[in-house]
Scaffold this motif. Sequence first.
Motif, PDB file in Angstrom:
ATOM      1  N   PRO A  73      30.239  48.877 164.064  1.00 16.16           N
ATOM      2  CA  PRO A  73      30.968  48.575 162.822  1.00 16.16           C
ATOM      3  C   PRO A  73      32.482  48.637 163.001  1.00 16.16           C
ATOM      4  N   GLU A  74      32.963  49.589 163.775  1.00 14.01           N
ATOM      5  CA  GLU A  74      34.417  49.757 163.911  1.00 14.01           C
ATOM      6  C   GLU A  74      35.074  48.600 164.688  1.00 14.01           C
ATOM      7  N   ASP A  75      34.272  47.741 165.304  1.00 13.86           N
ATOM      8  CA  ASP A  75      34.841  46.542 165.947  1.00 13.86           C
ATOM      9  C   ASP A  75      35.136  45.443 164.927  1.00 13.86           C
ATOM     10  N   MET A  76      34.576  45.571 163.739  1.00 12.52           N
ATOM     11  CA  MET A  76      34.804  44.578 162.677  1.00 12.52           C
ATOM     12  C   MET A  76      36.060  44.983 161.903  1.00 12.52           C
ATOM     13  N   GLN A  77      36.901  44.001 161.570  1.00 19.49           N
ATOM     14  CA  GLN A  77      38.054  44.356 160.729  1.00 19.49           C
ATOM     15  C   GLN A  77      37.667  44.426 159.248  1.00 19.49           C
ATOM     16  N   PHE A  78      36.846  43.485 158.807  1.00 19.97           N
ATOM     17  CA  PHE A  78      36.527  43.433 157.380  1.00 19.97           C
ATOM     18  C   PHE A  78      35.066  43.030 157.172  1.00 19.97           C
ATOM     19  N   VAL A  79      34.515  43.473 156.053  1.00 18.12           N
ATOM     20  CA  VAL A  79      33.203  42.993 155.644  1.00 18.12           C
ATOM     21  C   VAL A  79      33.348  42.292 154.290  1.00 18.12           C
ATOM     22  N   PHE A  80      32.783  41.098 154.193  1.00 19.61           N
ATOM     23  CA  PHE A  80      32.785  40.301 152.956  1.00 19.61           C
ATOM     24  C   PHE A  80      31.347  40.249 152.465  1.00 19.61           C
ATOM     25  N   GLY A 127      43.617  36.489 160.551  1.00 23.65           N
ATOM     26  CA  GLY A 127      43.553  37.687 159.713  1.00 23.65           C
ATOM     27  C   GLY A 127      42.559  38.718 160.201  1.00 23.65           C
ATOM     28  N   ALA A 128      41.746  38.326 161.173  1.00 24.84           N
ATOM     29  CA  ALA A 128      40.765  39.248 161.753  1.00 24.84           C
ATOM     30  C   ALA A 128      40.268  38.667 163.070  1.00 24.84           C
ATOM     31  N   ASP A 129      39.899  39.555 163.985  1.00 23.87           N
ATOM     32  CA  ASP A 129      39.226  39.093 165.199  1.00 23.87           C
ATOM     33  C   ASP A 129      37.732  38.918 164.926  1.00 23.87           C
ATOM     34  N   TYR A 130      37.201  39.851 164.149  1.00 21.19           N
ATOM     35  CA  TYR A 130      35.786  39.814 163.797  1.00 21.19           C
ATOM     36  C   TYR A 130      35.612  40.207 162.333  1.00 21.19           C
ATOM     37  N   ILE A 131      34.773  39.481 161.631  1.00 25.42           N
ATOM     38  CA  ILE A 131      34.371  39.923 160.298  1.00 25.42           C
ATOM     39  C   ILE A 131      32.844  39.935 160.229  1.00 25.42           C
ATOM     40  N   LEU A 132      32.362  40.767 159.307  1.00 21.85           N
ATOM     41  CA  LEU A 132      30.933  40.811 159.025  1.00 21.85           C
ATOM     42  C   LEU A 132      30.743  40.276 157.610  1.00 21.85           C
ATOM     43  N   THR A 133      29.704  39.479 157.407  1.00 19.56           N
ATOM     44  CA  THR A 133      29.437  39.002 156.045  1.00 19.56           C
ATOM     45  C   THR A 133      27.936  38.964 155.809  1.00 19.56           C
ATOM     46  N   GLY A 134      27.536  39.021 154.552  1.00 21.61           N
ATOM     47  CA  GLY A 134      26.108  38.961 154.281  1.00 21.61           C
ATOM     48  C   GLY A 134      25.762  39.326 152.853  1.00 21.61           C
ATOM     49  N   SER A 135      24.473  39.267 152.562  1.00 21.97           N
ATOM     50  CA  SER A 135      23.994  39.636 151.242  1.00 21.97           C
ATOM     51  C   SER A 135      22.529  40.048 151.319  1.00 21.97           C
ATOM     52  N   ALA A 136      22.088  40.744 150.291  1.00 20.73           N
ATOM     53  CA  ALA A 136      20.701  41.201 150.241  1.00 20.73           C
ATOM     54  C   ALA A 136      20.201  41.157 148.812  1.00 20.73           C
ATOM     55  N   SER A 137      18.891  41.059 148.650  1.00 19.45           N
ATOM     56  CA  SER A 137      18.285  41.246 147.335  1.00 19.45           C
ATOM     57  C   SER A 137      16.920  41.902 147.532  1.00 19.45           C
ATOM     58  N   VAL A 171      28.089  37.940 162.034  1.00 14.93           N
ATOM     59  CA  VAL A 171      29.401  38.301 162.587  1.00 14.93           C
ATOM     60  C   VAL A 171      30.118  37.010 162.942  1.00 14.93           C
ATOM     61  N   VAL A 172      31.317  36.838 162.401  1.00 12.84           N
ATOM     62  CA  VAL A 172      32.129  35.663 162.708  1.00 12.84           C
ATOM     63  C   VAL A 172      33.331  36.117 163.535  1.00 12.84           C
ATOM     64  N   GLY A 173      33.569  35.403 164.636  1.00 15.16           N
ATOM     65  CA  GLY A 173      34.691  35.752 165.505  1.00 15.16           C
ATOM     66  C   GLY A 173      35.526  34.532 165.837  1.00 15.16           C
TER      67      GLY A 173
END
Lengths: 336, 336
Positions: A73-80, A127-137, A171-173
């Motif tokens: 997780p700490e390798d990601m700059q932001f989570v959307f 704005g970031a090297d790596y971001i995490l994104t996702g959703s759940a239900s 993960v988007v890089g």
Amino acid sequence: MLQGSQSWTFDNSPVILSTGTAGGPFEAEGNLGRDFDHLFSDIWMSEDSFEKAQTKLMEEAAYASLSKINKKPEDMQFVFAGDLINQITATSFACRSLAIPYIGLFGACSTSMEGLALGSFIVDKGGADYILTGSASHNAAVEKQFRYPTEYGAQKPPTSQWTVTASGAAVVGKTGTGPKVTSATIGKVIDMGLTDPFNMGGAMAPAAADTIEAHCTDLNRDPSYYDYIVTGDLGSVGLPLMKELLQQKGVMVTDDQCIDCGLLIYNEDQNIQAGASGSGCSAAVVYGHLLNRMKDKEINKMLVVATGALLSPLSYQQKESIPCIAHAVSIERGQN
Amino acid sequence: MLQGSQSWTFDNSPVILSTGTAGGPFEAEGNLGRDFDHLFSDIWMSEDSFEKAQTKLMEEAAYASLSKINKKPEDMQFVFAGDLINQITATSFACRSLAIPYIGLFGACSTSMEGLALGSFIVDKGGADYILTGSASHNAAVEKQFRYPTEYGAQKPPTSQWTVTASGAAVVGKTGTGPKVTSATIGKVIDMGLTDPFNMGGAMAPAAADTIEAHCTDLNRDPSYYDYIVTGDLGSVGLPLMKELLQQKGVMVTDDQCIDCGLLIYNEDQNIQAGASGSGCSAAVVYGHLLNRMKDKEINKMLVVATGALLSPLSYQQKESIPCIAHAVSIERGQN
């Protein structure tokens, strides 16, 4: 950069480096069971509430996507990320354990592509090297909140959709191997006055058509550019409506080209009426099944159009119609 | 671009071209009554529900900000907004009438700066010429949802805060005259285990301190760079706690430097216990009062740290502690 009135093109083509998905026991029995990274055999997922189970689903998808590329997780700059639960608590609690700087989103079932569009823009522009994104239900958490606790066994009409118990994360890089995110179109709120909360597909179809039209206009692109235009989730009621609306607008799509996440995930015997829905549906189907097919070179280019019904039980009780939205993201296989 | 671990610096310094604010009758009597563009004399605002009144508040602020610079909704490429109501319906309905491509956000009371940070990034990097951002809250709608209908007259303890009936919106553009948005720091979810929903200030103080520390580290900047560090909303319980936490971290702020939107908006006679809160509070105070003071050259540089408590009534009932977040944006007067 801005292209046309409401689209972005990504000059540096951010890469989906990895994805992770998780699902419940009912999803395991569906058409796409083999596409999930993790399947829970119990809808409680060893938690004491369905909301906590949804948090676990989100965490499971996030950690699955990270572990495949040996990231933490700490390798990601932001989570959307975001979801459908009041105050998106299920996502916020997942982000508490992830401890990644967090941009909370609400787009109902359009959240998956809202997050991918924004995250890709941020990565594309440094704005970031790596971001995490996702959703759940989670079926039981969402049904309880919007309709009735599932334990009541309430019947629903044939136009209604089944909320999936599933999650998807990506993960988007900036660089690396994987499908490229090449553009995105942000939708407007479209409300044609429909008021039936048991017919979300019908309510959302005009929003999907509006965003697809805007995408094609902004990018000066014929829909035939894409192998698939993937909606999530219009179901068996909304999908034909969307095609009809596109035809009226002169946006020519073919029958085979239009597929819907809500019609892919379950099999015919599962009695889910007009199809699946839930903010985890398009996340799980795109980040699981469809990107697996892209990896297998069966899909080269797809436009994912995630649709959201922005109502609440209260707005329905106050006799408001259903405001809807759709956000589109194009994903291309590229040379990898 | 990314600076440090979780901050962005805006090379082209997006400009806050215009702002708009609206408030209710109780806010009219407060310290900042004269800073509002529009004040409603009735909390119903001629609507038949408090949620619809909140939508009206949001629309009023949006149209006020647009009209000041002779712009129309269609001149905006995107709107970044959200609120505290379940499924952020009040914002979504406002965006239905605005008909601007819409990115729905949820950050509880941190939504104001979440929107300004994201919108400024998008403008800075050519993703839009103009964006609209903002948030609103309505005392009766939010109190009803999180606690009790205000008509019950339920008593609250001295640590509790008063949800404002107010909204604030801003138009950010690439070029022009106005305060510049120079950087932003996106916060992590911080949860110190506090469980009392009547002490949000105490719960959110550690998140504010964490984000301020990250901002100073990422930008290699001493807090003395800013005339003011403006929180929204820690109130009289949270603000001293935040200062103590910053001192423990070695981030040296002065007493005069730290002000809180929740302590500015009402006067001493208004009996609002530990201060004000609500996602409209920091939006209204920053986009109204504080930017008016910057226009008058009384403030040159401020760091606005909007704090959010990401709980829901349900997460509280399920005995979860309160996850909190804070997003910071620096606004500077520049040469204009």
